[in-house]
Design a protein around this motif. Structure first.
Motif, PDB file in Angstrom:
ATOM      1  N   GLN A 143      13.200   2.039  -7.985  1.00 32.83           N
ATOM      2  CA  GLN A 143      13.624   2.627  -8.972  1.00 32.83           C
ATOM      3  C   GLN A 143      14.422   4.517  -8.243  1.00 32.83           C
ATOM      4  O   GLN A 143      13.821   5.536  -8.920  1.00 32.83           O
ATOM      5  N   GLY A 144      15.221   4.287  -7.743  1.00 34.22           N
ATOM      6  CA  GLY A 144      15.969   5.356  -6.787  1.00 34.22           C
ATOM      7  C   GLY A 144      17.500   5.333  -6.364  1.00 34.22           C
ATOM      8  O   GLY A 144      16.866   4.023  -6.208  1.00 34.22           O
ATOM      9  N   GLY A 181       0.962  -1.240  -0.085  1.00 34.57           N
ATOM     10  CA  GLY A 181      -0.230   0.082  -0.253  1.00 34.57           C
ATOM     11  C   GLY A 181       0.879   0.801  -0.104  1.00 34.57           C
ATOM     12  O   GLY A 181       0.047   2.377  -0.206  1.00 34.57           O
ATOM     13  N   PHE A 182       2.608   1.267   0.161  1.00 29.33           N
ATOM     14  CA  PHE A 182       3.051   2.266   0.631  1.00 29.33           C
ATOM     15  C   PHE A 182       3.153   2.776  -1.065  1.00 29.33           C
ATOM     16  O   PHE A 182       3.815   1.616  -2.417  1.00 29.33           O
ATOM     17  N   GLU A 183       3.778   4.144  -0.764  1.00 35.52           N
ATOM     18  CA  GLU A 183       3.309   4.981  -2.910  1.00 35.52           C
ATOM     19  C   GLU A 183       4.465   5.706  -3.033  1.00 35.52           C
ATOM     20  O   GLU A 183       4.299   7.069  -2.472  1.00 35.52           O
ATOM     21  N   PRO A 184       5.669   5.196  -3.396  1.00 34.78           N
ATOM     22  CA  PRO A 184       6.829   5.798  -3.275  1.00 34.78           C
ATOM     23  C   PRO A 184       6.787   6.587  -4.557  1.00 34.78           C
ATOM     24  O   PRO A 184       7.786   7.723  -4.495  1.00 34.78           O
ATOM     25  N   GLY A 185       6.262   6.483  -5.492  1.00 32.97           N
ATOM     26  CA  GLY A 185       6.005   7.467  -6.395  1.00 32.97           C
ATOM     27  C   GLY A 185       7.186   6.925  -7.533  1.00 32.97           C
ATOM     28  O   GLY A 185       7.427   7.814  -8.361  1.00 32.97           O
ATOM     29  N   VAL A 186       7.799   6.473  -7.380  1.00 36.38           N
ATOM     30  CA  VAL A 186       8.839   4.797  -8.471  1.00 36.38           C
ATOM     31  C   VAL A 186       8.552   3.728  -8.545  1.00 36.38           C
ATOM     32  O   VAL A 186       7.540   3.373  -7.622  1.00 36.38           O
ATOM     33  N   VAL A 217      13.142   8.014  -0.554  1.00 31.59           N
ATOM     34  CA  VAL A 217      13.459   7.798  -2.022  1.00 31.59           C
ATOM     35  C   VAL A 217      14.072   8.735  -2.903  1.00 31.59           C
ATOM     36  O   VAL A 217      13.416   9.940  -2.950  1.00 31.59           O
ATOM     37  N   SER A 218      15.232   9.484  -3.299  1.00 27.77           N
ATOM     38  CA  SER A 218      15.482  10.038  -4.214  1.00 27.77           C
ATOM     39  C   SER A 218      15.387   9.287  -5.656  1.00 27.77           C
ATOM     40  O   SER A 218      15.890   8.149  -6.219  1.00 27.77           O
TER      41      SER A 218
END
Length: 683
Positions: A137-138, A71-76, A198-199
């Motif tokens: 991806q980061g 459920g976590f949304e890291p944006g990548v 996360v970058s």
């Protein structure tokens, strides 16, 4: 705190977060219940519960973490390393197991808290092993403040959780323990995710599949619920088995195994409750003591299986007649007790129903038993102030009914207390008499009927009370049996009778009665041998008398005992023949040297054709078995003449000589004493 909350709200799918929390709460509650069950067991059973606890805890920890991660949304774009993902599950299960085992240890004072800390470390290791399996991806970085906080939250709350769960004496603590364990799991996860940075480093053609990940999360949740459900089922099944076992043990503890009636413990509980109700409502209760009249006779003649059958039938009858406010229990042996909550005229009806059930015939095999019973009744609060007094007064009434052949039911009366006090006083004085020399032996002569020659003397115990005068044996012998003095009295009589007879001239036989308690004593042959050796009396000059009822308690043991005694050279007489069982089997089986015909037949032999026929039959039986017969209770010349005509061997009674002290017999010239033995004679 706001940053953690923001992470939950803005960086997670709310539905998957809710699902993760649900799994976390359910799993924590089940884990605590399983842990408490493990703490209440031992050995292999505890090990099994520890395994279940570790599996349930590992599943709850891992599934909470995995679903929340999905459920976590890291944006990548994201992915999971399968090896590390599986490894994280193993870390959760294997790491938690020693923590739960340590928490159950009784060797350390704070073992639950230490074990909980180990479980907290296992949660930490699982979480960060799982994070290593989380591919993004980061470039990943960590906020060390939140990371340390997540570790502290896990260890502290897990320690508090198992410390609370270990309080088995406080059932409400399991809910607090479940909540604390849930906080340890969820607090670690969401604080740790807040520390996660996360970058992005986007790569063309790489993307996530949110729908597939959500479906995977739901699948994991389903598996978690199955595991948690299995834990719940195991707990409930064991709880059900325990409840059934406890109920079975409770039934066994409160129920008589033979009759299925309530037992003594159940009776005490019921009586306490009835007395309490009577006090609260102003009511009255009747306590009825029940003692079967002929139960021993049934056991002796037909065996214990027949006796058990009679008890079972009577129990069924009494159980079937009970109405509201009535209760029956078996206290042991042939003794029962009933409680009746009294209403107008109800007690007499209850007693009538009891009498009917107890006196109706019982068919056992090919014979019919009519046991009958003696009933004693005491009423609360009329006859007693408390439970103990009520039971005691009921017993007094029952003993009165048992001693009165004309009454089946006897109600308590205050005069019974006076009678029992008198008996207790007399019993105490009998003990003093044994120690202070108030006891003496009188001797009654036994002669040959034909020649009137003296054959021997029967030793009879006498008690000269300093105030009451001579106390009849019929009064103090039963007291001695009730109070355990009979063995001491019996040995005193045997030793003194043999010691005095050792110096008689002529060397007549001395006959000594054996009580049932003496005959039941395992060391009787040894005692007789010691007495003969100490006194110097030749064994052929000692004759022991016992009744037929004495033998029936254990026929095989009795036969063995008689053979041991006869092997010493001592003769054995069957006393009071005709009044007990008068079994021909007894005469055939046991090696008697003499039959003593009871005086009740001799007293009527001149006036009763039936008594004369019985005497003639017994004499003929003795001759056919080559066993001499001695007739007791000869009081008239006519009785003696009739016995002489019928061929009786020996006789004893007032006509031939009353019981007398040894000095009187010596003074009459019937025998003389050596000087050493003469010192034993009371002046």
């Amino acid at each position: 705190m706001m940053t953690v909350l923001g992470c939950i709200v803005y960086s997670h799918n709310p539905w998957l977060v809710l699902l993760a929390v649900l799994i976390c709460c359910a799993g924590s509650w089940v884990t605590v219940r399983l842990f408490q069950r493990a703490a209440g067991t031992s050995g292999v059973q505890r090990l099994g519960w520890h395994v279940l606890t570790a599996v349930a805890a590992g599943a709850a920890i891992w599934c909470t973490h995995f679903i929340a991660m999905i459920g976590f949304e890291p944006g990548v774009p994201i992915a999971f390393d399968p090896v590390l993902t599986v490894l994280s599950l193993l870390v959760a299960v294997v790491g938690a197991a020693p923590g739960f085992a340590l928490a159950c240890s009784r060797r350390l004072r704070y073992a639950p808290a230490l074990g909980g800390a180990v479980v907290g470390v296992a949660i930490v290791l699982m979480h960060y092993t799982g994070m290593m399996a989380y591919r993004v991806q980061g470039i990943v970085s960590w906020d060390m403040g939140y990371l340390v906080a997540s570790v502290v939250i896990s260890v502290v709350f897990a320690a508090l959780a198992l410390q609370a769960a270990a309080r088995l004496d406080r059932p409400g603590m399991r809910y607090a323990a479940g909540g604390l364990l849930g906080l340890a799991i969820a607090g670690l996860h969401f604080t740790g995710m807040t520390a996660f940075r996360v970058s992005p480093m986007l790569v063309d053609g790489v993307f996530s599949q949110p729908q597939a990940l959500q479906a995977l999360g739901l699948a994991v949740a389903g598996v978690a619920l199955v595991i948690v459900g299995a834990g719940v089922a195991s707990y409930l099944i064991d709880d059900s088995v325990r409840s059934e076992s406890l109920e079975q043990l409770r039934h066994m503890a409160l129920t008589d195994s033979l009759t299925e009636l309530p037992n003594r413990s159940s009776f005490n509980d019921r009586l306490d409750n009835e007395i309490y109700l009577a006090d609260q409502t102003g009511g009255r209760i009747a306590l009825v003591g029940i003692d079967l009249n002929r139960f021993k006779e049934i056991n002796d003649l037909h065996g214990h299986a027949a006796g058990d059958r009679v008890l079972v039938v009577l129990a069924q009858r009494m159980r079937s007649l009970l109405q509201e406010g009535e209760f029956v229990a078996r206290l042991g042996g042939d003794e029962f007790v009933a409680i009746h909550r009294m209403r107008e005229g109800s007690l007499l009806d209850f007693l009538s129903r009891l009498e009917t059930s107890l006196f109706a015939p019982i068919q056992v095999g090919d014979w019919e038993a009519v046991p009958g019973a003696s009933l004693g009744v005491a009423i609360y609060p009329d006859d007693a102030r408390d439970k103990s007094m009520l039971i005691g007064n009921t017993d007094l009434a029952m003993y009165r009914a048992k001693s009165d052949m004309l009454k089946n039911v006897c109600f308590y009366e205050p005069s019974m207390d006076e009678a029992i006090r008198a008996r207790r006083t007399l019993a105490s004085e009998l003990r003093e008499a044994l120690e202070s020399g108030q006891l003496d032996i009188h001797y009654q002569v036994q002669t040959a009927v034909e020649s009137r020659e003296i054959r021997g003397y029967e030793a009879l115990l006498r008690w000269l009370h300093p105030r009451r005068g001579y106390v009849p044996p019929v009064e103090f012998i039963p007291l001695a049996e009730e109070n355990g003095l009979i063995l001491q009295l019996g040995e005193w009589v045997l030793r003194n009778a043999c010691s005095r007879a050792a110096s008689w001239d002529p060397p007549y036989k001395v006959a000594v009665n054996l009580s049932r308690a003496q005959f039941a004593h395992a060391d009787l042959p040894t005692l007789i041998q010691e007495v003969l050796a100490d006194t110097g009396l030749p064994p052929e000059r000692l004759e022991l008398e016992l009744t037929e009822s004495t033998l029936f308690a254990d026929r095989e043991r009795s036969l063995h005992m008689l053979r041991e005694i006869k092997a010493l050279g001592v003769s054995i007489a069957l006393d009071d023949f005709g009044t007990g069982y008068s079994s021909l089997e007894t005469l055939r089986t046991f090696p008697f040297d003499k039959i003593k015909l009871d005086c009740s037949f001799v007293s009527e032999v001149e006036s009763s054709p039936q008594a004369r026929a019985i005497v003639r039959a017994v004499l003929a039986l003795g001759k056919s078995l080559d066993i001499p017969v001695l007739a007791e209770g000869i009081e008239t010349q006519g009785q003696l003449s009739l016995l002489r005509n019928e061929g009786c061997d020996e006789a004893q009674g007032y006509l031939l000589g009353r019981p007398a002290p040894l000095r009187q017999i010596v003074d009459s010239g019937q025998l003389s004493l050596a000087t050493a033995a003469d010192k034993l004679v009371h002046p």
